[in-house]
Design a protein around this motif. Structure first.
Motif, PDB file in Angstrom:
ATOM      1  N   MET A 269       0.941  -1.158   0.045  1.00 56.53           N
ATOM      2  CA  MET A 269      -0.039   0.074   0.022  1.00 56.53           C
ATOM      3  C   MET A 269       0.891   1.107   0.111  1.00 56.53           C
ATOM      4  O   MET A 269       1.884   1.286   0.903  1.00 56.53           O
ATOM      5  N   PRO A 270       0.677   2.363  -0.797  1.00 58.59           N
ATOM      6  CA  PRO A 270       1.468   3.466  -0.907  1.00 58.59           C
ATOM      7  C   PRO A 270       1.246   4.087   0.369  1.00 58.59           C
ATOM      8  O   PRO A 270      -0.015   4.249   0.930  1.00 58.59           O
ATOM      9  N   VAL A 271       2.479   4.680   1.030  1.00 59.93           N
ATOM     10  CA  VAL A 271       2.509   5.380   2.087  1.00 59.93           C
ATOM     11  C   VAL A 271       3.059   6.764   2.002  1.00 59.93           C
ATOM     12  O   VAL A 271       3.987   6.796   1.488  1.00 59.93           O
ATOM     13  N   VAL A 272       2.520   7.933   2.533  1.00 58.37           N
ATOM     14  CA  VAL A 272       2.791   9.193   2.346  1.00 58.37           C
ATOM     15  C   VAL A 272       3.331   9.572   3.838  1.00 58.37           C
ATOM     16  O   VAL A 272       2.560   9.311   4.803  1.00 58.37           O
ATOM     17  N   TYR A 273       4.447   9.971   4.113  1.00 57.20           N
ATOM     18  CA  TYR A 273       5.117  10.412   5.237  1.00 57.20           C
ATOM     19  C   TYR A 273       6.219  11.375   5.185  1.00 57.20           C
ATOM     20  O   TYR A 273       7.033  11.231   4.213  1.00 57.20           O
ATOM     21  N   THR A 274       6.275  12.386   5.780  1.00 56.86           N
ATOM     22  CA  THR A 274       7.096  13.740   5.672  1.00 56.86           C
ATOM     23  C   THR A 274       7.771  13.723   7.409  1.00 56.86           C
ATOM     24  O   THR A 274       7.018  13.868   8.141  1.00 56.86           O
ATOM     25  N   GLY A 275       9.091  13.323   7.233  1.00 58.09           N
ATOM     26  CA  GLY A 275       9.624  13.362   8.627  1.00 58.09           C
ATOM     27  C   GLY A 275      10.681  12.315   8.639  1.00 58.09           C
ATOM     28  O   GLY A 275      10.984  11.895   7.615  1.00 58.09           O
ATOM     29  N   ALA A 276      11.573  12.489   9.591  1.00 57.96           N
ATOM     30  CA  ALA A 276      12.697  11.472   9.757  1.00 57.96           C
ATOM     31  C   ALA A 276      12.121   9.910  10.024  1.00 57.96           C
ATOM     32  O   ALA A 276      11.329   9.740  10.774  1.00 57.96           O
ATOM     33  N   LEU A 277      12.755   9.060   9.427  1.00 54.24           N
ATOM     34  CA  LEU A 277      12.382   7.809   9.501  1.00 54.24           C
ATOM     35  C   LEU A 277      13.575   7.140  10.289  1.00 54.24           C
ATOM     36  O   LEU A 277      14.372   7.162  10.824  1.00 54.24           O
ATOM     37  N   PRO A 278      12.888   5.945  11.051  1.00 51.82           N
ATOM     38  CA  PRO A 278      13.555   5.323  12.183  1.00 51.82           C
ATOM     39  C   PRO A 278      15.105   4.885  11.615  1.00 51.82           C
ATOM     40  O   PRO A 278      15.211   4.605  10.266  1.00 51.82           O
ATOM     41  N   ASP A 279      15.889   4.697  12.591  1.00 50.93           N
ATOM     42  CA  ASP A 279      17.398   4.342  12.334  1.00 50.93           C
ATOM     43  C   ASP A 279      17.280   2.754  11.542  1.00 50.93           C
ATOM     44  O   ASP A 279      17.934   2.614  10.670  1.00 50.93           O
ATOM     45  N   LEU A 280      16.298   2.018  11.880  1.00 49.88           N
ATOM     46  CA  LEU A 280      16.440   0.640  11.758  1.00 49.88           C
ATOM     47  C   LEU A 280      15.512   0.720  10.156  1.00 49.88           C
ATOM     48  O   LEU A 280      15.452  -0.679   9.698  1.00 49.88           O
ATOM     49  N   PHE A 281      14.983   1.771   9.681  1.00 51.58           N
ATOM     50  CA  PHE A 281      14.158   1.622   8.456  1.00 51.58           C
ATOM     51  C   PHE A 281      14.924   1.433   7.418  1.00 51.58           C
ATOM     52  O   PHE A 281      16.254   1.833   7.124  1.00 51.58           O
ATOM     53  N   ARG A 282      14.755   0.184   6.610  1.00 50.64           N
ATOM     54  CA  ARG A 282      15.503  -0.042   5.272  1.00 50.64           C
ATOM     55  C   ARG A 282      14.335  -0.147   4.194  1.00 50.64           C
ATOM     56  O   ARG A 282      13.231  -0.716   4.521  1.00 50.64           O
ATOM     57  N   GLU A 283      14.609   0.125   3.035  1.00 45.69           N
ATOM     58  CA  GLU A 283      13.613  -0.038   1.826  1.00 45.69           C
ATOM     59  C   GLU A 283      13.166  -1.444   1.539  1.00 45.69           C
ATOM     60  O   GLU A 283      14.006  -2.496   1.809  1.00 45.69           O
ATOM     61  N   GLY A 284      11.862  -1.583   1.739  1.00 51.30           N
ATOM     62  CA  GLY A 284      11.326  -2.847   1.596  1.00 51.30           C
ATOM     63  C   GLY A 284      11.176  -3.608   2.880  1.00 51.30           C
ATOM     64  O   GLY A 284      10.817  -4.814   2.873  1.00 51.30           O
ATOM     65  N   SER A 285      11.389  -2.915   4.047  1.00 53.54           N
ATOM     66  CA  SER A 285      11.254  -3.373   5.356  1.00 53.54           C
ATOM     67  C   SER A 285       9.893  -3.423   5.788  1.00 53.54           C
ATOM     68  O   SER A 285       9.496  -2.548   5.251  1.00 53.54           O
ATOM     69  N   GLY A 286       9.486  -4.164   6.717  1.00 56.83           N
ATOM     70  CA  GLY A 286       8.337  -3.871   7.362  1.00 56.83           C
ATOM     71  C   GLY A 286       8.274  -2.699   8.460  1.00 56.83           C
ATOM     72  O   GLY A 286       9.170  -2.576   8.924  1.00 56.83           O
TER      73      GLY A 286
END
Length: 68
Positions: A1-18
């Motif tokens: 599902m497309p998600v729109v978010y503006t802001g800093a992403l968590p350090d553990l965030f990786r493209e394609g991750s849950g």
């Protein structure tokens, strides 16, 4: 599902991750997130804890050799 978010992403965030996202579904069909949390599996250990465990194991191994 497309998600729109503006802001800093968590350090553990990786493209394609849950992720866990909190927000609302827009009329445009996209999810507009107010908050995004990185999701990790049950095997994850925070780096500081992993270091402490390694040091404790090394210390225990060194002490076991000294007693022989």
């Amino acid at each position: 599902m497309p998600v729109v978010y503006t802001g800093a992403l968590p350090d553990l965030f990786r493209e394609g991750s849950g992720v866990v996202a909190q927000g609302t579904l827009g009329a445009d069909g996209r999810f507009h997130a107010d908050e995004v949390l990185a999701k990790h599996d049950e095997k994850y250990t925070p780096p500081p804890l992993e270091r402490a465990l390694r040091e404790a194991r090394a210390s225990a191994d060194g002490n076991a050799g000294a007693r022989r």
